[in-house]
Design a protein around this motif. Structure first.
Motif, short mmCIF file in Angstrom:
data_model
loop_
_atom_site.label_atom_id
_atom_site.label_comp_id
_atom_site.label_asym_id
_atom_site.label_seq_id
_atom_site.Cartn_x
_atom_site.Cartn_y
_atom_site.Cartn_z
N GLU A 128 0.81 -1.22 0.00
CA GLU A 128 0.00 0.00 0.00
C GLU A 128 0.85 1.27 0.00
OE1 GLU A 128 -2.55 -3.32 1.19
OE2 GLU A 128 -0.54 -2.68 1.84
N ASP A 129 2.15 1.13 0.39
CA ASP A 129 3.05 2.30 0.42
C ASP A 129 3.69 2.55 -0.94
OD1 ASP A 129 2.69 2.49 3.23
OD2 ASP A 129 4.19 0.91 3.53
N ILE A 130 3.52 1.62 -1.87
CA ILE A 130 4.31 1.62 -3.11
C ILE A 130 3.51 2.10 -4.31
CG2 ILE A 130 5.50 0.10 -4.76
CD1 ILE A 130 6.47 -1.48 -2.33
N GLU A 179 -0.83 -11.37 -1.44
CA GLU A 179 -2.19 -11.74 -1.00
C GLU A 179 -2.64 -10.87 0.18
OE1 GLU A 179 -4.66 -15.74 0.36
OE2 GLU A 179 -2.59 -15.90 -0.31
N GLY A 180 -3.87 -10.36 0.07
CA GLY A 180 -4.44 -9.53 1.14
C GLY A 180 -4.02 -8.08 1.06
N HIS A 181 -3.26 -7.70 0.02
CA HIS A 181 -2.78 -6.32 -0.13
C HIS A 181 -3.10 -5.79 -1.52
CE1 HIS A 181 -0.35 -6.20 3.59
NE2 HIS A 181 -0.12 -7.48 3.35
N LYS A 182 -2.93 -4.48 -1.68
CA LYS A 182 -3.05 -3.86 -2.99
C LYS A 182 -2.02 -2.74 -3.10
CE LYS A 182 -6.71 -0.65 -1.56
NZ LYS A 182 -8.06 -0.16 -1.83
N TRP A 183 -1.69 -2.39 -4.34
CA TRP A 183 -0.69 -1.34 -4.55
C TRP A 183 -1.25 0.03 -4.18
CZ3 TRP A 183 3.66 -3.68 -4.96
CH2 TRP A 183 3.78 -4.87 -5.67
N GLY A 184 -0.35 0.90 -3.69
CA GLY A 184 -0.78 2.24 -3.31
C GLY A 184 -1.29 3.04 -4.50
N TRP A 194 8.53 4.66 -3.14
CA TRP A 194 7.83 4.74 -1.85
C TRP A 194 8.60 5.71 -0.96
CZ3 TRP A 194 11.04 0.91 -3.38
CH2 TRP A 194 12.10 0.59 -2.56
N LYS A 195 7.98 6.13 0.10
CA LYS A 195 8.62 7.06 1.05
C LYS A 195 9.06 6.28 2.28
CE LYS A 195 6.97 11.30 1.75
NZ LYS A 195 6.17 12.44 2.28
N GLU A 196 10.35 6.42 2.60
CA GLU A 196 10.83 5.75 3.83
C GLU A 196 10.52 6.61 5.04
OE1 GLU A 196 13.61 6.81 5.71
OE2 GLU A 196 14.10 8.51 4.46
N ASN A 197 10.40 5.95 6.20
CA ASN A 197 9.87 6.66 7.37
C ASN A 197 10.91 7.42 8.19
OD1 ASN A 197 10.60 3.77 8.31
ND2 ASN A 197 10.34 4.85 10.24
N ILE A 198 12.21 7.14 7.98
CA ILE A 198 13.24 7.77 8.84
C ILE A 198 13.41 9.24 8.50
CG2 ILE A 198 15.65 7.73 9.57
CD1 ILE A 198 14.28 5.29 10.55
N MET A 199 13.76 9.53 7.24
CA MET A 199 14.01 10.91 6.81
C MET A 199 12.90 11.44 5.91
SD MET A 199 16.88 11.32 8.33
CE MET A 199 17.20 12.96 7.75
N GLY A 200 11.94 10.57 5.58
CA GLY A 200 10.86 10.99 4.68
C GLY A 200 11.32 11.12 3.23
N ASN A 201 12.44 10.46 2.90
CA ASN A 201 12.95 10.53 1.53
C ASN A 201 12.22 9.54 0.63
OD1 ASN A 201 14.91 12.44 2.25
ND2 ASN A 201 16.38 10.86 2.82
#
Length: 735
Positions: free
Chosen positions: A269-271, A286-291, A305-312
């Motif tokens: 979902e983040d991608i 399975e059980g997921h969908k693309w963002g 996708w956006k990583e959570n540490i620096m928001g890059n």
């Protein structure tokens, strides 16, 4: 003259040439035809000389080995041609990829996610305040990240500990929490059991026999195969890093303020995927969908996708050897070459502006001087949660020290938190300007170039040349320095000597660009090993010279200089070398036996108990014989070292011994060069400048001009990345 016609029969008995499968759909060539053509050509030439017109039938006997050799050669040639046909040689028409539209059609299989978390055994737990506690799986996984690193330098860092524990508690709050304790203190947490569990798993993985490792690798590659390639405009291209980074603890470089923070697990979902409009969408887990699904043909990325540490934003792009990356590299180096036409004008202008009555002009001129002469990066503003790294424009009061009349000491953290420390001589006007820039009321913490930022500097650069930035200066100066250094290398000596000279030139560029590295922990051990190897070869060489004198004592009188070194090896030193050599030989023997034993254990399931028992007995017997033989040799060498009288074999002659000595001399020379190269490059990274800043055509030029195999200068990865340079540059190419 009429051409003679020759018919041939190849007599090979019942041998059938093996069939080959080619990578292309080209018709399989006939092995017989290859041999016939080769032989008939010779006969035609011979008959042409005689002027014969007659039709001849000639029978040629060919051995099975010759035909197999011809088949193998033909197969290799055809396979090479097939690979050449499959390669997209974009560099032959680079303008075709030069527009805003990157592709017309794009199809790929998405990204590969890391495996799901495997829970710890019930007996392995985090201990809090001396008692084992149960945790939700999400929190248990996070403790595993820290526990696995428990004995590392990272885990001993207070900032790392603090960031980890804060994020660990957040995960606990987001889940059901710990039912056994209120975890509020890091100091009360005991991760030792978790560390022991993961350390044992690491050792088990390390101890796997090579066959098991090979099988695991093959299975992994089979799983990855579908993600490795994409189809762009009907051609197959390799994808770069298609793996989604697994969750873990962020480490960062240098003193990063966020070291130890939790890198969250990336979900589908983040991608965002980027595909052609008509291309099928890869199936999400399975059980997921693309963002999101995009169809943007003006970009070259496949997923983001956006990583959570620096928001890059993280991207999946094509590999380093792709057409997209290649055309980007070619443009970069051609832009740097273009700077040659403008650099004199720029230098004249900034030299004039160094004395300008406008402070902004003085700062622009001084910064340009530093970027041009010392290859500083432009630098930019940093957020509070980023490492305190700086470049030219972001230098502060405390980063430079001035020593009259014109010495400047730079001391700051550059890119990747690598310390930039240099004491340099600068132009007298530059020194005066920097003294003004540090004048009161400025104090530590204040910007040195307080009226300047990279955008103002780049605007100044682009007044001379479109697309010129500080980075182009860096690439230009790196490549120009390399060209100048290579021009000084004489085209003499062995390949090894030329490689060492090339590395010395590369090192000058790495120093210019401040491509430092921490000296590897294994460096000293590696240096010691090479020194011991040289010492052992000298011992062997002196032994052979002493045996020559045992055969004929008069030889020493004839060539005193040749035998002079034999006096350097005392009995004590020889005994020391023999003892070390003996220990290493027995250790090698034991390691080889252990490897074979583990290999046999791995194959145990494929054989009967009796067969396994017999093979193990044979292995032990074989090892016993080798050990006995080694011990006899060691006994002999130790005895020889005490007396310095050596066994003379019947096959020994002065000529044969001289040949062996010459070979040892060559090996000693090459190993000494390797040692010198290793020591000089210990604190400098040559790869960064070679990969990113030195025009690869310079390396190719050196390879062709100096007859040095390109494999000695470029790794396989770099040969693939710079295939365009290898094919396009010649021995006379100049930057």
């Amino acid at each position: 003259m009429s051409q003679s016609i020759v018919k041939k029969e190849i007599v090979v008995g019942d041998l059938k040439a093996p069939k080959r499968k080619l990578k292309t759909e080209a018709k399989e060539p006939s092995t017989k035809k290859v041999k016939t053509e080769s032989t008939s050509t010779k006969v035609q030439k011979a008959n042409a000389k005689k002027g014969t017109k007659a039709v001849k039938k000639e029978t040629v006997k060919v051995t099975k080995k010759e035909v197999e050799k011809e088949v193998k050669k033909d197969s290799q040639n055809t396979d090479d041609n097939a690979e050449d046909e499959d390669t997209f040689k974009w560099w032959e028409n680079p303008d075709d990829l030069n527009g805003e539209i990157k592709w017309e059609t794009l199809e790929h299989n998405g990204v590969m996610f890391p495996p799901p978390y495997e829970p710890l055994p019930k007996s392995v737990k985090l201990y809090y305040d001396g008692k084992p506690v149960s945790l939700p799986l999400e929190a248990e996984e996070v403790t595993g990240f820290f526990g696995a690193l428990l004995e590392s330098e990272h885990a001993k860092n207070p900032v790392f500990q603090k960031n980890f524990f804060n994020d660990f508690r957040k995960v606990l709050a987001e889940t059901s929490g710990c039912p056994d304790a209120d975890i509020t203190s890091f100091d009360k947490c005991d991760f030792s059991k978790i560390y022991q569990y993961y350390d044992k798993k690491r050792e088990e993985k390390k101890a796997l026999p090579s066959a098991a490792k090979k099988k695991a690798k093959e299975e992994r590659e089979k799983t990855e195969e579908m993600y490795k390639y994409c189809i762009i405009d009907g051609r197959k291209e390799q994808v770069g890093n298609f793996h989604i980074e697994p969750p873990g603890l962020f480490r960062g470089r240098g003193a990063h303020p966020k070291t130890g923070a939790l890198k969250r697990r990336v979900q589908p979902e983040d991608i965002t995927l980027n595909l052609g409009k008509e291309s099928p969408t890869p199936t999400a887990p399975e059980g997921h969908k693309w963002g999101e699904i995009r169809h943007d043909n003006t970009v070259g990325w496949l997923a983001m996708w956006k990583e959570n540490i620096m928001g890059n934003i993280k991207y999946v792009r094509l590999s380093q050897n792709s057409s997209f990356k290649g055309i980007s590299d070619l443009k970069k180096f051609e832009k740097a070459r273009e700077l040659k036409q403008h650099v004199d004008k720029i230098r004249t202008d900034y030299t004039k502006k160094l004395k300008s009555s406008m402070m902004i002009d003085r700062q622009i001129a001084t910064a340009t001087y530093l970027i041009d002469v010392f290859a500083l990066r432009a630098g930019g503003e940093k957020r509070d949660d980023e490492a305190d790294t700086v470049g030219c424009c972001s230098l502060r009061f405390e980063h430079i020290f001035l020593k009259p009349p014109n010495t400047v000491i730079f001391d700051f953290l550059g890119k990747d938190s690598i310390r930039f420390y240099q004491e340099v001589q600068v132009d007298s006007q530059v020194f005066k300007n920097m003294k003004i820039f540090k004048k009161e009321p400025k104090k530590p913490g204040d910007d040195l170039f307080d009226r300047l930022d990279p955008s103002i500097l780049n605007k100044y650069f682009q007044g001379f040349m479109t697309g010129l930035t500080a980075k182009v200066f860096r690439t230009y100066n790196a490549s120009k320095t390399m060209q100048d250094q290579l021009d000084l290398i004489p085209n003499v000596g062995t390949v090894k000597e030329k490689v060492v000279a090339f590395n010395a030139a590369n090192r000058e560029v790495a120093i210019l660009c401040n491509h430092q590295r921490t000296i590897p922990k294994a460096h000293q051990a590696g240096v010691q090993k090479l020194n011991e190897k040289i010492e052992e070869m000298i011992w062997q060489k002196i032994k052979l010279k002493r045996i020559m004198l045992q055969l004929d004592k008069t030889m020493k009188k004839k060539d005193l200089e040749y035998f002079e070194e034999i006096e350097d090896l005392t009995k004590e030193k020889e005994s020391e070398i023999v003892s070390r050599w003996s220990k290493n030989e027995l250790e090698k023997l034991q390691k080889r036996f252990d490897r074979e034993k583990e290999k046999l254990k791995y194959q145990k399931k494929e054989m009967s108990a009796d067969e396994y028992k017999q093979k193990m007995a044979e292995l032990k017997e074989e090892n016993k014989k080798k050990a006995e033989k080694a011990k006899e040799t060691i006994k002999q060498f130790k005895s020889e070292a005490k007396s310095q009288k050596y066994e003379e074999k019947s096959s020994y002659t002065a000529e044969k011994l001289k040949l062996q000595i010459d070979k040892l001399e060559e090996r000693i020379k090459n190993t000494s060069l390797q040692l010198k190269d290793k020591e000089e490059n210990s604190a400098v990274s040559l790869d960064t400048s070679k990969m990113n800043y030195i025009d690869p055509r310079l390396t190719v030029m050196f390879s062709k001009k100096y007859d040095v195999p390109i494999e000695k200068l470029f790794t396989k990865t770099l040969r693939e990345k710079f295939a365009w340079a290898i094919e396009s540059a010649g021995a006379d190419w100049k930057f």
